[in-house]
Design an enzyme around this catalytic site. Structure first.
Site: not given
Length: 560
Positions: A317, A358
């Site tokens: 996604s 991240e």
């Protein structure tokens, strides 16, 4: 079914896989270093040795129970063996216990105290090896390794990566990446599961506590916190709060007392993720292109997919994770607030070590600015609370700040495996009726099983779903998708078994009862939430019509 005699008492056993399990079922906490029920039996540490009525000494973890067995767990001979093993381990071990991250929760330290090891007769002749600080997520200190192999088997068997293994022989043996590389030079995804099972301080969390204390002390800085759903059901472990209890209100109070200016819930970011991911899924289902859609909430999984299955990485996604969506919104809100002259720093409090990496990925910067500045794991924020002299158990709970202090139950269940899928299905079905919500929960997406499959009807179409936890299981599914053996429309993957509740940054130990309590705690948050669907969160609608208008892709999707 059979019977065995343990320390002159008779006990029944049924399907226990080894003698050790029967002993522990009998209430005897036999010490181990290398045994974990979810890993293969290694039998190397020999701490769990027992003696039978014939004088045979054997490791209880690798022996199957037999009817009529007579064993003893603490004879003078066994005491001598265990003490000798511990003394030899301690002789070649770094003894900086007072400054070690595992001080107080170290298994080696605990057992040395339990068995009365107060002197060491042997000299430590081992060469001091350098620390591996290269990873943004974990620190590896080979001088504290006791060669139990727990990290090796976890990385290989549970995560399917195999970054760590044994090298050299005899007294020179080490646990290390191949060719003595640093972790940053390997396929390590930063999940931190090696740190979870490590009994000593050989693998610990990369700390950002000092940096956060510094920004909190800066009067020209506005420090904003966002708290992930799994943190609230785990942080209480270190403050004598019942396992799995929701402590979010107490944690908010603690953060304000520490000095955070505003405190929000990452569940709000999860609501945003549900909105965007469900929209993306519908678009792909309508076009029939780029299916299956892989979830993007777990950075360990994203990196694993990029490393091992680059040909399928385009199915991930484009949505940012809840942490990154919320960070981007908070920074944009700060830019739009002309009255706020201070610099805004966003600190996320996460159950996950991979989140530390991240925040540094280039696609998670907006207009060149890092959206989330620091990640503190549950373990790190526990340390800060204790440094401040606070006892979480004694604090009165307080509410989140506004305007981003409202979240749905759908956002909360992101903390467990299957939660993302369930939240997206709620949005697509778009009903908050109790019977329909219950029907979604009974589709087979809940539970701790490594691979779960479900088929859900949306309109006239049947949507096939896979929910996976543990990267070794993800590898199985990915191989099947790549070969055409299996087909799915939607695949949710979480790197850690059982999801974020057992993340690499959570308090340890994390045994079966702890995991179950945390999972139940998350679902209780959802059950007691007044808002069940992400799209029914009133602040979400306000945000889309205001701050996010025309900026949805810029702030909520990866900037590649």
């Amino acid at each position: 079914m059979g019977y065995m005699t343990i320390n002159n008492r008779r006990y029944q056993f049924t399907d226990e896989k080894n003698v050790l399990s029967v002993i522990r079922k009998a209430g005897i906490d036999l010490p181990t270093f290398c045994y974990h029920s979810e890993l293969s039996t290694y039998g190397a540490c020999r701490m769990c040795v027992v003696e039978d009525d014939r004088g045979k000494v054997f490791a209880s973890c690798s022996e199957k129970p037999r009817d009529g067995m007579v064993i003893y767990t603490n004879t003078p001979r066994l005491q001598h063996h265990r003490k000798m093993i511990l003394e030899l381990l301690l002789a070649s071990h770094c003894k900086d216990c007072t400054t070690c991250r595992k001080n107080g929760v170290c298994t080696l330290q605990k057992l040395a105290n339990q068995l009365g090891i107060h002197t060491i007769r042997f000299e430590n002749n081992k060469e001091q090896l350098p620390l591996d600080m290269s990873s943004d997520c974990v620190v590896r200190d080979p001088n504290k390794c006791i060669l139990c192999g727990d990290c090796v088997r976890t990385c290989s068997e549970i995560q399917g990566i195999g970054v760590l293994d044994f090298a050299f022989r005899g007294s020179k043996m080490q646990v290390t990446p191949a060719f003595n590389k640093n972790l940053s030079q390997t396929d390590c995804v930063g999940c931190g599961q090696c740190r979870v099972v490590c009994p000593t301080g050989a693998i610990t969390i990369q700390q950002n506590v000092t940096q956060v204390w510094n920004v909190l002390a800066d009067k020209n800085t506005r420090v904003v916190a966002e708290i992930a759903p799994a943190v609230r059901v785990a942080i209480g472990d270190k403050f004598n709060i019942p396992k799995g209890e929701n402590t979010i209100g107490k944690l908010v109070t603690a953060l304000r007392m520490i000095g955070f200016d505003e405190v929000y819930d990452t569940n709000f970011g999860a609501d945003l993720t549900v909105m965007e991911e469900s929209k993306e899924l519908l678009e792909r289902l309508e076009s029939g292109e780029n299916l299956p859609l892989f979830t993007s909430c777990c950075p360990g999984w994203v990196k694993y997919c990029e490393n091992r299955y680059p040909d399928l990485a385009g199915h991930i996604s484009t949505c940012r994770s809840p942490q990154q969506m919320f960070g981007a919104v908070l920074k944009e809100d700060a830019r739009m607030n002309k009255e706020e002259k201070r610099k805004t720093v966003v600190v996320s409090i996460m159950p996950c070590t991979a989140k530390k990496a991240e925040i540094k990925r280039p696609e998670h910067f907006t207009d060149g600015e890092q959206d989330v500045d620091y990640v503190l794991t549950t373990t790190e924020i526990t340390r800060m609370i204790k440094e401040e002299g606070l006892d979480l158990n004694l604090l009165e709970p307080e509410a989140m700040d506004m305007p981003f202090g409202i979240a749905s139950g759908a956002g909360a269940i992101f903390g467990v495996t299957g939660g993302v899928t369930e939240a997206v299905l709620r949005r697509l079905v778009n009903s908050n009726r109790a019977d329909i919500l219950q029907e979604i929960s009974f589709t087979g997406i809940r539970g701790a099983k490594g691979i779960k499959e479900a088929t859900v009807k949306l309109g006239e179409r049947e949507v096939k779903i896979a929910v996976v936890n543990g990267l070794a299981n993800a590898g199985i599914i990915m191989d099947q998708i790549r070969s055409g053996e299996a087909y799915y429309d939607f695949v949710e993957v979480m790197a850690c078994k059982r999801g974020c509740i057992a993340g690499g940054g959570q308090p340890v130990p994390i045994g079966p009862r702890t995991k179950k309590a945390r999972m139940e705690g998350i679902y209780k948050v959802d059950r007691t939430a007044q808002i069940k669907l992400s799209n029914e969160n009133p602040i979400i609608a306000t945000l889309y019509n205001g701050l996010l208008k025309g900026k949805e892709h810029k702030l909520l999707h990866n900037q590649k």
